[in-house]
Design a protein around this motif. Structure first.
Motif, PDB file in Angstrom:
ATOM      1  N   MET A   1       0.842  -1.195   0.000  1.00 42.05           N
ATOM      2  CA  MET A   1       0.000   0.000   0.000  1.00 42.05           C
ATOM      3  C   MET A   1       0.884   1.254   0.000  1.00 42.05           C
ATOM      4  N   ALA A   2       0.586   2.186  -0.868  1.00 45.09           N
ATOM      5  CA  ALA A   2       1.353   3.419  -0.939  1.00 45.09           C
ATOM      6  C   ALA A   2       1.116   4.257   0.308  1.00 45.09           C
ATOM      7  N   GLU A   3       2.029   5.183   0.569  1.00 44.08           N
ATOM      8  CA  GLU A   3       1.914   6.015   1.754  1.00 44.08           C
ATOM      9  C   GLU A   3       0.633   6.827   1.758  1.00 44.08           C
ATOM     10  N   SER A   4       0.101   7.151   0.580  1.00 42.05           N
ATOM     11  CA  SER A   4      -1.118   7.949   0.496  1.00 42.05           C
ATOM     12  C   SER A   4      -2.352   7.162   0.895  1.00 42.05           C
ATOM     13  N   GLY A   5      -2.202   5.838   1.074  1.00 33.96           N
ATOM     14  CA  GLY A   5      -3.339   4.998   1.386  1.00 33.96           C
ATOM     15  C   GLY A   5      -3.968   4.362   0.175  1.00 33.96           C
ATOM     16  N   THR A   6      -3.551   4.755  -1.013  1.00 32.10           N
ATOM     17  CA  THR A   6      -4.060   4.134  -2.234  1.00 32.10           C
ATOM     18  C   THR A   6      -3.189   2.930  -2.580  1.00 32.10           C
ATOM     19  N   PRO A   7      -3.762   1.921  -3.226  1.00 33.65           N
ATOM     20  CA  PRO A   7      -2.976   0.721  -3.536  1.00 33.65           C
ATOM     21  C   PRO A   7      -1.921   0.982  -4.603  1.00 33.65           C
ATOM     22  N   GLU A   8      -0.812   0.293  -4.498  1.00 31.36           N
ATOM     23  CA  GLU A   8       0.197   0.337  -5.545  1.00 31.36           C
ATOM     24  C   GLU A   8      -0.280  -0.409  -6.775  1.00 31.36           C
ATOM     25  N   LEU A   9      -1.079  -1.469  -6.556  1.00 28.89           N
ATOM     26  CA  LEU A   9      -1.465  -2.355  -7.653  1.00 28.89           C
ATOM     27  C   LEU A   9      -2.966  -2.584  -7.665  1.00 28.89           C
ATOM     28  N   SER A  10      -3.559  -2.448  -8.840  1.00 32.81           N
ATOM     29  CA  SER A  10      -4.953  -2.826  -9.067  1.00 32.81           C
ATOM     30  C   SER A  10      -4.981  -3.936 -10.105  1.00 32.81           C
ATOM     31  N   VAL A  11      -5.718  -5.006  -9.805  1.00 29.67           N
ATOM     32  CA  VAL A  11      -5.870  -6.133 -10.714  1.00 29.67           C
ATOM     33  C   VAL A  11      -7.265  -6.065 -11.321  1.00 29.67           C
ATOM     34  N   VAL A  12      -7.330  -6.029 -12.641  1.00 25.59           N
ATOM     35  CA  VAL A  12      -8.603  -5.928 -13.353  1.00 25.59           C
ATOM     36  C   VAL A  12      -8.853  -7.250 -14.072  1.00 25.59           C
ATOM     37  N   VAL A  13      -9.983  -7.890 -13.755  1.00 25.63           N
ATOM     38  CA  VAL A  13     -10.331  -9.195 -14.319  1.00 25.63           C
ATOM     39  C   VAL A  13     -11.629  -9.076 -15.113  1.00 25.63           C
ATOM     40  N   PRO A  14     -11.586  -9.112 -16.441  1.00 28.49           N
ATOM     41  CA  PRO A  14     -12.828  -9.124 -17.223  1.00 28.49           C
ATOM     42  C   PRO A  14     -13.437 -10.515 -17.184  1.00 28.49           C
ATOM     43  N   ALA A  15     -14.763 -10.587 -17.112  1.00 22.28           N
ATOM     44  CA  ALA A  15     -15.414 -11.889 -17.007  1.00 22.28           C
ATOM     45  C   ALA A  15     -16.725 -11.881 -17.773  1.00 22.28           C
ATOM     46  N   LEU A  16     -17.073 -13.042 -18.291  1.00 22.17           N
ATOM     47  CA  LEU A  16     -18.367 -13.234 -18.956  1.00 22.17           C
ATOM     48  C   LEU A  16     -18.760 -14.694 -18.793  1.00 22.17           C
ATOM     49  N   ASN A  17     -19.824 -14.927 -18.023  1.00 18.71           N
ATOM     50  CA  ASN A  17     -20.318 -16.279 -17.756  1.00 18.71           C
ATOM     51  C   ASN A  17     -19.212 -17.189 -17.234  1.00 18.71           C
ATOM     52  N   GLU A  18     -18.578 -16.735 -16.168  1.00 20.02           N
ATOM     53  CA  GLU A  18     -17.479 -17.460 -15.537  1.00 20.02           C
ATOM     54  C   GLU A  18     -17.842 -17.932 -14.126  1.00 20.02           C
ATOM     55  N   ALA A  19     -19.136 -18.081 -13.830  1.00 20.65           N
ATOM     56  CA  ALA A  19     -19.563 -18.413 -12.472  1.00 20.65           C
ATOM     57  C   ALA A  19     -18.907 -19.691 -11.951  1.00 20.65           C
ATOM     58  N   ALA A  20     -18.757 -20.686 -12.816  1.00 20.95           N
ATOM     59  CA  ALA A  20     -18.228 -21.975 -12.383  1.00 20.95           C
ATOM     60  C   ALA A  20     -16.768 -21.897 -11.947  1.00 20.95           C
ATOM     61  N   GLY A  21     -16.018 -20.953 -12.499  1.00 23.57           N
ATOM     62  CA  GLY A  21     -14.591 -20.922 -12.202  1.00 23.57           C
ATOM     63  C   GLY A  21     -14.061 -19.637 -11.626  1.00 23.57           C
ATOM     64  N   ILE A  22     -14.921 -18.626 -11.422  1.00 26.41           N
ATOM     65  CA  ILE A  22     -14.407 -17.323 -11.017  1.00 26.41           C
ATOM     66  C   ILE A  22     -13.810 -17.338  -9.624  1.00 26.41           C
ATOM     67  N   ALA A  23     -14.386 -18.132  -8.716  1.00 28.46           N
ATOM     68  CA  ALA A  23     -13.822 -18.194  -7.368  1.00 28.46           C
ATOM     69  C   ALA A  23     -12.409 -18.764  -7.397  1.00 28.46           C
TER      70      ALA A  23
END
Length: 235
Positions: A1-23
């Motif tokens: 976590m950066a000193e400002s309180g904002t995260p250093e890293l954001s992970v973006v995961v696009p999904a479409l009908n992935e209910a069976a495997g998203i977890a």
């Protein structure tokens, strides 16, 4: 976590009908969240309960316009991290991938990069191991990354290039070329990211190799990405 309180890293995961495997896809990212990373899932209109299945495993689950490029851009717009990692829903990153990419960018003075890729069926089909090795070698040679390799980029560079072009295929190739032109070659981390080889196995390894090589060649020769996307869906 950066000193400002904002995260250093954001992970973006696009999904479409992935209910069976998203977890299962998001479970490896829970330790990253404990270390301060932010995880966003961007759903493209699923009708199988993907939103509900993803909610316990992500900081935010967003509904975005369908289309992987559009979904990733929508996630990036809502993300707060200094660095963005775009992770396909059928990929599994290295356990310490968050630390590796942040340290690598800082150590090498790079603005973007990717992991080496390993296809999930490589243990069953030796040819898939060769395919993965060739993908990684080609990426090092050309300085171009694919989405299967877990493309990561500093937010400033991503925004300066306008994000992913909103085309139905090869959006990762197009962004890579733009980033290479503006920011230099990518950081290529040897730690492997594991991506599903289901398509390769279902459609035949050699057939899929020829299909992908052909699509990429046609793309570099100026073919319409929409036409290529239709051919890709045919298998």
């Amino acid at each position: 976590m950066a000193e400002s309180g904002t995260p250093e890293l954001s992970v973006v995961v696009p999904a479409l009908n992935e209910a069976a495997g998203i977890a299962a896809a998001l479970a490896p990212l829970q330790e990253w969240r404990e270390r301060g990373a932010e995880v966003l899932v961007v759903d493209g209109g699923s009708d199988d309960g993907t939103l509900e299945a993803a909610a316990p495993w992500a900081d935010r689950v967003l509904e975005g316009p369908q289309g992987r490029a559009r979904q990733m851009n929508a996630g990036a717009a809502e993300a707060t991290g200094r660095v963005l990692l775009f992770l396909h829903a059928d990929t599994r990153p290295p356990e310490d991938g968050d630390r590796l990419l942040l340290a690598g960018l800082a150590r090498n003075g790079r603005s973007w990069g990717r992991f080496d890729v390993r296809l999930s069926g490589a243990g069953r089909h030796p040819l898939l191991r060769v395919v993965g090795s060739l993908m990684n070698a080609r990426s090092r040679l050309t300085g171009i990354a694919t989405g299967d390799q877990g493309l990561f980029v500093e937010r400033d560079a991503f925004e300066a290039e306008g994000g992913f072009p909103e085309q139905p295929l090869m959006e990762d190739i197009a962004l890579s070329a733009a980033l290479k032109a503006c920011c230099g070659r990518p950081l290529c981390l040897r730690a492997p990211i594991r991506t599903s080889s289901r398509r390769w196995e279902d459609n035949g390894v050699l057939r899929t190799i020829l299909l992908m090589w052909g699509l990429r060649l046609r793309y570099w020769l100026g073919a319409d990405p929409a036409v290529l996307a239709a051919r890709y869906k045919q298998g």
